[in-house]
Design a protein around this motif. Structure first.
Motif, PDB file in Angstrom:
ATOM      1  N   ASP A 106      12.404  72.555  38.697  1.00 33.32           N
ATOM      2  CA  ASP A 106      11.254  72.604  37.808  1.00 33.32           C
ATOM      3  C   ASP A 106      11.772  72.916  36.411  1.00 33.32           C
ATOM      4  O   ASP A 106      12.976  73.046  36.198  1.00 33.32           O
ATOM      5  CB  ASP A 106      10.201  73.616  38.277  1.00 33.32           C
ATOM      6  N   GLU A 107      10.876  73.017  35.470  1.00 34.99           N
ATOM      7  CA  GLU A 107      11.262  73.199  34.069  1.00 34.99           C
ATOM      8  C   GLU A 107      12.200  74.394  33.870  1.00 34.99           C
ATOM      9  O   GLU A 107      13.095  74.350  33.049  1.00 34.99           O
ATOM     10  CB  GLU A 107       9.995  73.387  33.227  1.00 34.99           C
ATOM     11  N   SER A 108      12.005  75.452  34.647  1.00 36.18           N
ATOM     12  CA  SER A 108      12.811  76.659  34.437  1.00 36.18           C
ATOM     13  C   SER A 108      14.177  76.609  35.116  1.00 36.18           C
ATOM     14  O   SER A 108      15.040  77.421  34.815  1.00 36.18           O
ATOM     15  CB  SER A 108      12.049  77.891  34.937  1.00 36.18           C
ATOM     16  N   SER A 109      14.386  75.671  36.023  1.00 44.74           N
ATOM     17  CA  SER A 109      15.654  75.655  36.765  1.00 44.74           C
ATOM     18  C   SER A 109      16.540  74.452  36.450  1.00 44.74           C
ATOM     19  O   SER A 109      17.668  74.390  36.918  1.00 44.74           O
ATOM     20  CB  SER A 109      15.385  75.705  38.268  1.00 44.74           C
ATOM     21  N   ILE A 110      16.057  73.516  35.640  1.00 41.74           N
ATOM     22  CA  ILE A 110      16.853  72.337  35.298  1.00 41.74           C
ATOM     23  C   ILE A 110      18.025  72.749  34.410  1.00 41.74           C
ATOM     24  O   ILE A 110      17.872  73.548  33.487  1.00 41.74           O
ATOM     25  CB  ILE A 110      15.991  71.278  34.583  1.00 41.74           C
ATOM     26  N   SER A 111      19.193  72.187  34.681  1.00 40.13           N
ATOM     27  CA  SER A 111      20.387  72.516  33.912  1.00 40.13           C
ATOM     28  C   SER A 111      20.360  71.868  32.538  1.00 40.13           C
ATOM     29  O   SER A 111      19.570  70.960  32.278  1.00 40.13           O
ATOM     30  CB  SER A 111      21.636  72.075  34.667  1.00 40.13           C
ATOM     31  N   GLY A 155      22.544  71.244  24.636  1.00 44.84           N
ATOM     32  CA  GLY A 155      21.196  71.766  24.842  1.00 44.84           C
ATOM     33  C   GLY A 155      20.236  70.789  25.480  1.00 44.84           C
ATOM     34  O   GLY A 155      19.110  71.149  25.810  1.00 44.84           O
ATOM     35  N   SER A 156      20.642  69.530  25.668  1.00 48.12           N
ATOM     36  CA  SER A 156      19.756  68.549  26.300  1.00 48.12           C
ATOM     37  C   SER A 156      19.694  68.807  27.805  1.00 48.12           C
ATOM     38  O   SER A 156      20.623  69.355  28.396  1.00 48.12           O
ATOM     39  CB  SER A 156      20.234  67.126  26.021  1.00 48.12           C
ATOM     40  N   PHE A 157      18.586  68.433  28.403  1.00 48.91           N
ATOM     41  CA  PHE A 157      18.393  68.642  29.832  1.00 48.91           C
ATOM     42  C   PHE A 157      19.235  67.682  30.657  1.00 48.91           C
ATOM     43  O   PHE A 157      19.435  66.537  30.275  1.00 48.91           O
ATOM     44  CB  PHE A 157      16.920  68.456  30.214  1.00 48.91           C
ATOM     45  N   ASN A 158      19.716  68.151  31.791  1.00 44.98           N
ATOM     46  CA  ASN A 158      20.362  67.311  32.792  1.00 44.98           C
ATOM     47  C   ASN A 158      19.507  67.452  34.044  1.00 44.98           C
ATOM     48  O   ASN A 158      19.587  68.468  34.742  1.00 44.98           O
ATOM     49  CB  ASN A 158      21.796  67.760  33.058  1.00 44.98           C
ATOM     50  N   GLU A 159      18.677  66.461  34.305  1.00 47.81           N
ATOM     51  CA  GLU A 159      17.693  66.543  35.380  1.00 47.81           C
ATOM     52  C   GLU A 159      18.276  66.265  36.760  1.00 47.81           C
ATOM     53  O   GLU A 159      17.549  66.151  37.734  1.00 47.81           O
ATOM     54  CB  GLU A 159      16.523  65.610  35.083  1.00 47.81           C
ATOM     55  N   GLU A 160      19.585  66.177  36.866  1.00 50.37           N
ATOM     56  CA  GLU A 160      20.241  65.951  38.154  1.00 50.37           C
ATOM     57  C   GLU A 160      20.585  67.255  38.871  1.00 50.37           C
ATOM     58  O   GLU A 160      20.732  67.267  40.089  1.00 50.37           O
ATOM     59  CB  GLU A 160      21.538  65.154  37.951  1.00 50.37           C
ATOM     60  N   TYR A 161      20.738  68.346  38.112  1.00 49.47           N
ATOM     61  CA  TYR A 161      21.265  69.583  38.692  1.00 49.47           C
ATOM     62  C   TYR A 161      20.476  70.807  38.247  1.00 49.47           C
ATOM     63  O   TYR A 161      19.897  70.825  37.165  1.00 49.47           O
ATOM     64  CB  TYR A 161      22.737  69.775  38.290  1.00 49.47           C
ATOM     65  N   ILE A 175      12.247  65.477  30.075  1.00 52.11           N
ATOM     66  CA  ILE A 175      11.569  64.188  30.012  1.00 52.11           C
ATOM     67  C   ILE A 175      10.667  64.015  31.236  1.00 52.11           C
ATOM     68  O   ILE A 175       9.557  63.498  31.127  1.00 52.11           O
ATOM     69  CB  ILE A 175      12.587  63.038  29.874  1.00 52.11           C
ATOM     70  N   ASN A 176      11.129  64.463  32.382  1.00 54.96           N
ATOM     71  CA  ASN A 176      10.303  64.375  33.589  1.00 54.96           C
ATOM     72  C   ASN A 176       8.970  65.104  33.389  1.00 54.96           C
ATOM     73  O   ASN A 176       7.918  64.600  33.764  1.00 54.96           O
ATOM     74  CB  ASN A 176      11.058  64.955  34.792  1.00 54.96           C
ATOM     75  N   THR A 177       9.010  66.260  32.770  1.00 50.87           N
ATOM     76  CA  THR A 177       7.778  67.000  32.496  1.00 50.87           C
ATOM     77  C   THR A 177       6.929  66.274  31.462  1.00 50.87           C
ATOM     78  O   THR A 177       5.704  66.197  31.604  1.00 50.87           O
ATOM     79  CB  THR A 177       8.104  68.430  32.030  1.00 50.87           C
ATOM     80  N   LEU A 178       7.562  65.726  30.433  1.00 42.80           N
ATOM     81  CA  LEU A 178       6.815  64.966  29.423  1.00 42.80           C
ATOM     82  C   LEU A 178       6.049  63.798  30.044  1.00 42.80           C
ATOM     83  O   LEU A 178       4.971  63.444  29.584  1.00 42.80           O
ATOM     84  CB  LEU A 178       7.759  64.409  28.356  1.00 42.80           C
ATOM     85  N   LEU A 179       6.629  63.220  31.069  1.00 43.41           N
ATOM     86  CA  LEU A 179       5.990  62.077  31.729  1.00 43.41           C
ATOM     87  C   LEU A 179       5.015  62.506  32.825  1.00 43.41           C
ATOM     88  O   LEU A 179       4.555  61.687  33.610  1.00 43.41           O
ATOM     89  CB  LEU A 179       7.052  61.139  32.296  1.00 43.41           C
ATOM     90  N   GLY A 180       4.708  63.795  32.870  1.00 47.95           N
ATOM     91  CA  GLY A 180       3.751  64.287  33.856  1.00 47.95           C
ATOM     92  C   GLY A 180       4.384  64.572  35.201  1.00 47.95           C
ATOM     93  O   GLY A 180       3.701  64.593  36.216  1.00 47.95           O
ATOM     94  N   ALA A 181       5.691  64.796  35.225  1.00 50.96           N
ATOM     95  CA  ALA A 181       6.456  65.093  36.439  1.00 50.96           C
ATOM     96  C   ALA A 181       6.200  64.064  37.544  1.00 50.96           C
ATOM     97  O   ALA A 181       5.817  64.414  38.656  1.00 50.96           O
ATOM     98  CB  ALA A 181       6.168  66.511  36.934  1.00 50.96           C
ATOM     99  N   PRO A 182       6.442  62.769  37.244  1.00 59.93           N
ATOM    100  CA  PRO A 182       6.200  61.742  38.254  1.00 59.93           C
ATOM    101  C   PRO A 182       7.216  61.779  39.400  1.00 59.93           C
ATOM    102  O   PRO A 182       6.935  61.329  40.493  1.00 59.93           O
ATOM    103  CB  PRO A 182       6.325  60.436  37.473  1.00 59.93           C
ATOM    104  N   ARG A 183       8.412  62.324  39.107  1.00 50.13           N
ATOM    105  CA  ARG A 183       9.442  62.402  40.141  1.00 50.13           C
ATOM    106  C   ARG A 183       9.590  63.847  40.595  1.00 50.13           C
ATOM    107  O   ARG A 183       9.581  64.756  39.777  1.00 50.13           O
ATOM    108  CB  ARG A 183      10.807  61.936  39.603  1.00 50.13           C
ATOM    109  N   LYS A 184       9.734  64.028  41.875  1.00 48.56           N
ATOM    110  CA  LYS A 184      10.054  65.343  42.414  1.00 48.56           C
ATOM    111  C   LYS A 184      11.564  65.457  42.376  1.00 48.56           C
ATOM    112  O   LYS A 184      12.268  64.767  43.110  1.00 48.56           O
ATOM    113  CB  LYS A 184       9.512  65.520  43.841  1.00 48.56           C
TER     114      LYS A 184
END
Length: 151
Positions: free
Chosen positions: A78-83, A88-94, A58-67
């Motif tokens: 980044d997209e390749s390292s997000i857990s 299968g859903s992304f967990n953008e915390e880890y 979702i962060n990427t969909l929104l143009g990566a507004p958060r680092k």
């Protein structure tokens, strides 16, 4: 890139018409058109559907507004390292090295610090300097602040 460009690119890359994408997301073609023109952006539930459909955070969909940084080891995400979760859903915390399929890899801060100090040291940063850095920084991350087994 902003959300409208990302959505348009994803749709075209996957050879979908606006009608086909709308059907997959349970919205109207007009909604897809408004997203791609930048008039509106998808709501949070639709962003989750798009994330799952195209395997993109979702962060990427929104143009990566958060680092994003891993809240366990501190690594930039980044997209390749997000857990991912088991579903299968992304967990953008880890990162995928600290959290894998719904399970935490590291439950002991000292074990993680030892691993990072050994692998992050180089000619400019001794293992001891790396250890001191991680001992200071990692306890500030969400996972370690709330982790019950912090020994």
């Amino acid at each position: 890139m902003n959300t409208k460009e990302i959505l348009l690119e994803l749709r075209k890359k996957n050879n979908l018409t606006q009608d086909e994408l709308a059907e997959k997301l349970f919205v109207t073609r007009q909604a897809v058109s408004r997203w791609e023109s930048g008039e509106t952006i998808p709501n949070s539930e639709t962003l989750k559907l798009i994330s799952g459909l195209f395997d993109i955070s979702i962060n990427t969909l929104l143009g990566a507004p958060r680092k994003l940084i891993c809240q366990c080891c501190g690594m930039p995400l980044d997209e390749s390292s997000i857990s991912k979760e088991q579903d299968g859903s992304f967990n953008e915390e880890y990162c995928k090295w600290c959290y894998n399929d719904g399970e935490f890899v590291y439950t002991n801060l000292d074990v993680l610090i030892n691993f990072l100090a050994k692998h992050m040291s180089n000619e400019n940063l001794s293992e001891e300097q790396a250890r001191l850095y991680f001992e200071e920084q990692l306890p500030k991350l969400n996972y370690w602040r709330k982790n019950v087994n912090n020994d």
